[in-house]
Every structure is written in structure tokens, then in C-alpha cells.
Motif scaffolding. Sequence first.
Motif, PDB file in Angstrom:
ATOM      1  N   ILE A 171      45.334  83.338 114.279  1.00  0.00           N
ATOM      2  CA  ILE A 171      45.046  82.758 115.601  1.00  0.00           C
ATOM      3  C   ILE A 171      45.858  83.446 116.685  1.00  0.00           C
ATOM      4  CG2 ILE A 171      45.230  80.672 117.013  1.00  0.00           C
ATOM      5  CD1 ILE A 171      44.620  79.044 114.497  1.00  0.00           C
ATOM      6  N   LEU A 172      47.164  83.605 116.448  1.00  0.00           N
ATOM      7  CA  LEU A 172      48.027  84.213 117.461  1.00  0.00           C
ATOM      8  C   LEU A 172      47.668  85.672 117.716  1.00  0.00           C
ATOM      9  CD1 LEU A 172      51.511  82.691 116.535  1.00  0.00           C
ATOM     10  CD2 LEU A 172      50.009  82.072 118.439  1.00  0.00           C
ATOM     11  N   PHE A 197      51.510  75.239 103.006  1.00  0.00           N
ATOM     12  CA  PHE A 197      52.165  75.827 104.168  1.00  0.00           C
ATOM     13  C   PHE A 197      51.950  77.345 104.267  1.00  0.00           C
ATOM     14  CE2 PHE A 197      54.655  71.964 103.196  1.00  0.00           C
ATOM     15  CZ  PHE A 197      54.429  71.288 104.370  1.00  0.00           C
ATOM     16  N   MET A 198      51.899  78.024 103.120  1.00  0.00           N
ATOM     17  CA  MET A 198      51.690  79.476 103.165  1.00  0.00           C
ATOM     18  C   MET A 198      50.331  79.793 103.779  1.00  0.00           C
ATOM     19  SD  MET A 198      52.941  82.424 102.737  1.00  0.00           S
ATOM     20  CE  MET A 198      54.406  81.972 101.799  1.00  0.00           C
ATOM     21  N   ASP A 199      49.271  79.076 103.352  1.00  0.00           N
ATOM     22  CA  ASP A 199      47.954  79.280 103.943  1.00  0.00           C
ATOM     23  C   ASP A 199      47.959  78.933 105.436  1.00  0.00           C
ATOM     24  OD1 ASP A 199      47.027  80.028 101.496  1.00  0.00           O
ATOM     25  OD2 ASP A 199      46.124  78.089 101.009  1.00  0.00           O
ATOM     26  N   MET A 200      48.701  77.876 105.780  1.00  0.00           N
ATOM     27  CA  MET A 200      48.780  77.468 107.187  1.00  0.00           C
ATOM     28  C   MET A 200      49.399  78.566 108.037  1.00  0.00           C
ATOM     29  SD  MET A 200      50.780  74.201 108.849  1.00  0.00           S
ATOM     30  CE  MET A 200      52.389  74.982 108.612  1.00  0.00           C
ATOM     31  N   TYR A 201      50.473  79.197 107.523  1.00  0.00           N
ATOM     32  CA  TYR A 201      51.135  80.259 108.283  1.00  0.00           C
ATOM     33  C   TYR A 201      50.206  81.466 108.462  1.00  0.00           C
ATOM     34  CZ  TYR A 201      55.403  77.587 107.467  1.00  0.00           C
ATOM     35  OH  TYR A 201      56.352  76.601 107.423  1.00  0.00           O
ATOM     36  N   GLU A 259      38.846  82.831 107.609  1.00  0.00           N
ATOM     37  CA  GLU A 259      39.973  82.953 108.544  1.00  0.00           C
ATOM     38  C   GLU A 259      40.025  84.315 109.236  1.00  0.00           C
ATOM     39  OE1 GLU A 259      40.303  82.125 105.380  1.00  0.00           O
ATOM     40  OE2 GLU A 259      41.430  80.269 105.132  1.00  0.00           O
ATOM     41  N   GLY A 260      39.630  85.355 108.521  1.00  0.00           N
ATOM     42  CA  GLY A 260      39.739  86.701 109.097  1.00  0.00           C
ATOM     43  C   GLY A 260      38.613  87.076 110.032  1.00  0.00           C
ATOM     44  N   CYS A 263      45.411  72.318 106.233  1.00  0.00           N
ATOM     45  CA  CYS A 263      46.445  72.920 105.382  1.00  0.00           C
ATOM     46  C   CYS A 263      47.762  72.151 105.500  1.00  0.00           C
ATOM     47  CB  CYS A 263      46.656  74.389 105.772  1.00  0.00           C
ATOM     48  SG  CYS A 263      45.309  75.489 105.305  1.00  0.00           S
ATOM     49  N   LEU A 264      48.077  71.723 106.728  1.00  0.00           N
ATOM     50  CA  LEU A 264      49.286  70.927 106.922  1.00  0.00           C
ATOM     51  C   LEU A 264      49.196  69.605 106.180  1.00  0.00           C
ATOM     52  CD1 LEU A 264      52.004  70.535 108.386  1.00  0.00           C
ATOM     53  CD2 LEU A 264      50.724  69.588 110.325  1.00  0.00           C
ATOM     54  N   PHE A 265      48.016  68.986 106.236  1.00  0.00           N
ATOM     55  CA  PHE A 265      47.803  67.706 105.549  1.00  0.00           C
ATOM     56  C   PHE A 265      47.917  67.869 104.028  1.00  0.00           C
ATOM     57  CE2 PHE A 265      44.748  64.790 103.507  1.00  0.00           C
ATOM     58  CZ  PHE A 265      45.345  63.583 103.820  1.00  0.00           C
ATOM     59  N   LEU A 266      47.431  68.999 103.504  1.00  0.00           N
ATOM     60  CA  LEU A 266      47.467  69.236 102.064  1.00  0.00           C
ATOM     61  C   LEU A 266      48.781  69.819 101.587  1.00  0.00           C
ATOM     62  CD1 LEU A 266      43.882  70.740 101.536  1.00  0.00           C
ATOM     63  CD2 LEU A 266      44.647  68.399 101.102  1.00  0.00           C
TER      64      LEU A 266
END
Length: 483
Positions: free
Chosen positions: A66-67, A56-60, A263-264, A50-53
Motif C-alpha cells: 500500500i505504501l 502480522f507478517m502478511d499484514m506488514y 496484494e501485488g 490479517c490483524l484480526f487473525l
Amino acid sequence: AGLTSSEAKARLEKYGYNELVVKKQGPLIRFLLQFHNALLYVLMAAVLICLFLGKFMDMYVVIGVILATVVIGFIQEGKAEASLEALKKMLVPECTVLRDNEKKIIATRETVPGDVVLLEGGDRVPADLRLFSVKNLSADEAALTGESVPVDKDVDPILKPDLSPGQQRCLCFNGTFITRGRGQGVVVGTGKQTEIGKIAGMMEETKKVTPPIVKKIADFIKLIIITCISFGIINFILGTVLGYDIGYMLLATAGMIVAMIPEGLAAAIIAAFAVGAMHMARRNALIRRLPAAETLGCTTVICSDKTGTLTKNEMTVVRIYCGGRDYQVSGVGYEPSGEFSQGNNPVQIDKGLIETLTAGYLCNNATLVKEEEGYNIKGDPTEGALIVSAAKAGITKSSPRLDEIPFESEQQYMATLHRGETGNIIYVKGSPEGVLRMCQSQLTDGGIEPLRSEAILERADGMARDALRLLGMAYKRVDKGKT
């Protein structure tokens, strides 16, 4: 005479302190280990893509998942991290020993092999001891062996090798509790050489076994990775064949792979584990590793040697028969709250019930104490139950004890002499048959009547059939000159 101070110092340097050194992970290490999860590896790879693409919203969102997963696991495992620390709390801070031919109170961690330790009722054993002198000595070894009944100790040598701790009557073990009597013993094991120390060592050296659910999740993750990469390769090849720009196809393929990653799933699995662990925590079962909740759910048979292994070793008075009446007592454990009833109806405490409870309260060497975790008993659990039952009736005032006949297995009773207002009173407790043999009358609402032994023994047999432990109570008023 015991050891000399110089010899004790030399042995302390040789054998080390009498304490359990517990290796445990710090909070930071425990937190970082939460990331050691196959599902989280996939999510972290998704973060990089996601960072590479530039999404950013998906990355967050993925970082948040994860957290949340890591924090839930960290908190839940932290609740059970004190399992080894609980063993250290079983060690008494001070003990009484003979050194330089004198009785001294020293720190338990400074006891060494060869020390002569003095034991009395209410003491916690500071190390593994070989007894050489006992007087009506009994020890509560429930924490070590699971035995719910205190074990009578003697000085006879062990005749067979490889006996379990519960069968070694001439030994007292570190962390166990002296319920009554007196004794002396020589220290034969300290620190990790004690039975409690060996248990702590076994807990530290336990091999890590991958739970079934973790293996299934790992296989599922492999399937997801293979599927995502396979579809990505197919998508890239088809796009290139159809004439799309290679750079464009790289971005499109990466985006498709990220979209296919669930992701979920990690948060859902960890949340399910946490919910199961919290339900078990409400029943006082702490889960140190969250996947263990699912592993226990797959268990079909649990083998246990005896009831004492699974219980708290807290005795409770539940029924009382006196004056021709049957009473039920509510409340469990050592919390001094409950009521007396007949059937389902609360009753007023009559004279016969008061005398019965008073006999159990005064002919007693246990003590009820309030600690941070709640109420606890110092002494024999059965005597503790009598103290608590009396406290439920508001009987908490002691009477000066003038003399005592301690309980011995041969005589099957204990007797104490107390100073009363107009004379002295003898209280007796013991086996119902033994107490009845001493009595000629019984106390009822109508006063003192001739003893009906057969009716009492019949009721006692009924209680015994209900798996209740029985004790008989009696009292006698005597002149003040009686000692």
C-alpha cells in the motif's frame, strides 16, 4: 496623461490585484488522496483481516505494498503539479505606465483597468491592452495562440464580434512578448479577466472525468470482491454442514478471503502507469494523473490547429548559402553549440560565411540570454536564430550601432549602420528578392565578383521548397562620415 494616483488606488480596490490566484492542493492532501483507490480499499480491508487473525507478517507485507503504491503515485503527480504555476511565471514583475502625467515603473500586480502602458521591443505585456499608438509593433503570441510568427499590431478597431485572440490586431495580451517596435495601450483586463486568466480558470474548473482504465479496474475490483465473498460464504456453509466448529470456520473463511486478494496487483498497475509516465516525461510530457498515461495510449487521433501549437517556437538556422557554397548548421534550439559542414564533412569558416553570419548578428535587435532552464531569446525568434548561428562560429563581439532603418512590411528589409576600424559598415537583412535588388556584386573565396542573381534565386527556391524560412544578407563599406 494616464490615471492619477488616487484614481489608480480606487480602481485597485475595486478590481483587485493584477495576478493569477492559483488554487492547488497541499502535499498532505495530495498524499492522502492517493489512498482514494478501489484497489487500495481492498488491500486495507485485507490488513484489518490479517490483524484480526494475528497474521502480522502478511499484514506488514500488504502495508508495504500500500505504501509503495501511494508513494509512487504521490511523487509522479507532484512532478506535474506546477502546470498552473507556469502560467504565473509568464507575468512580468514590473511595467512602465503613465500616471499623474509622468512615466513611472510600477509593479505589474498594481496595474488597473484604464492605466496607459508603454511597450517597447523586449517587453512582456503586463495585462490585456487596447492599443492606441503603435510604431512597427509586433508581438510573439505563441504561448497564447500557437502562432509561430510574431503578429503585427495596429490600432484599427475590431469590425467583427467573437474573434479569436490571434485575429484581434488592436489588442496585446497579458503574458505575450513584444518582439520589436513601440506602442501604447490602455489596460482593458487584469487578473482573471485577461485571456491568460481565462485559461487558468478553465484549468481549475475542468470537470473530472474517470479514465477508461480506472473504470475497468473498478469493475475488476467488484468482481474480485464478489468472488471472494461468494467463495467465503460457500466455504463457511460447507464447513458448518460437515460439522466443523463455527469459530474455526470463521477464521478459516477469513484466511481464505485474504489469500484470494491479489496484494501485488495494485503495485503492479501503479508501477506500469509510473513507467509509462516516466517514458513520456523524458519527452517533456508530464502526466498529472497516472491513469492518464494509459488513456493517452488508447488515443487514435490527435487534432491540432497548427504546427506552432506543438513546437517550442524556437527558430534555428539549418542551412546557409553564400559564396556559391551550401553549408549545413548542426544544433537545435537556442543552445549556441554546433558546427558547419558541407555534406557530412566539417569545414573551416571562410570569409564569405563570416560576413554572412556577422550581418545576421549585427543587423539584429534580439538578445541571447542564459537562464536557469537554459538559453533563451529576448526578441524576435527569427532574429534569435541568427544570433545563435553567429555564436556557433564564435562571433559574439558587437560593433557600435550608429543608426538603424527598422523593418517594415512595405520595404521588406532592415538596415543598420555600424562603426568599423577604417570606416563605417552598413548591414542589411530582408527578403532575398529585396536584398538582391540593392546589390551589384557578391563575396566569394576569390574576392568580390559580379552578382549572379539567377543562381542565388534558384537556390533560394530550392530552400523554400524544403519549407525553410529565407533571409538575404548584404553589407557595404562606407566612409566614416556616412550616417
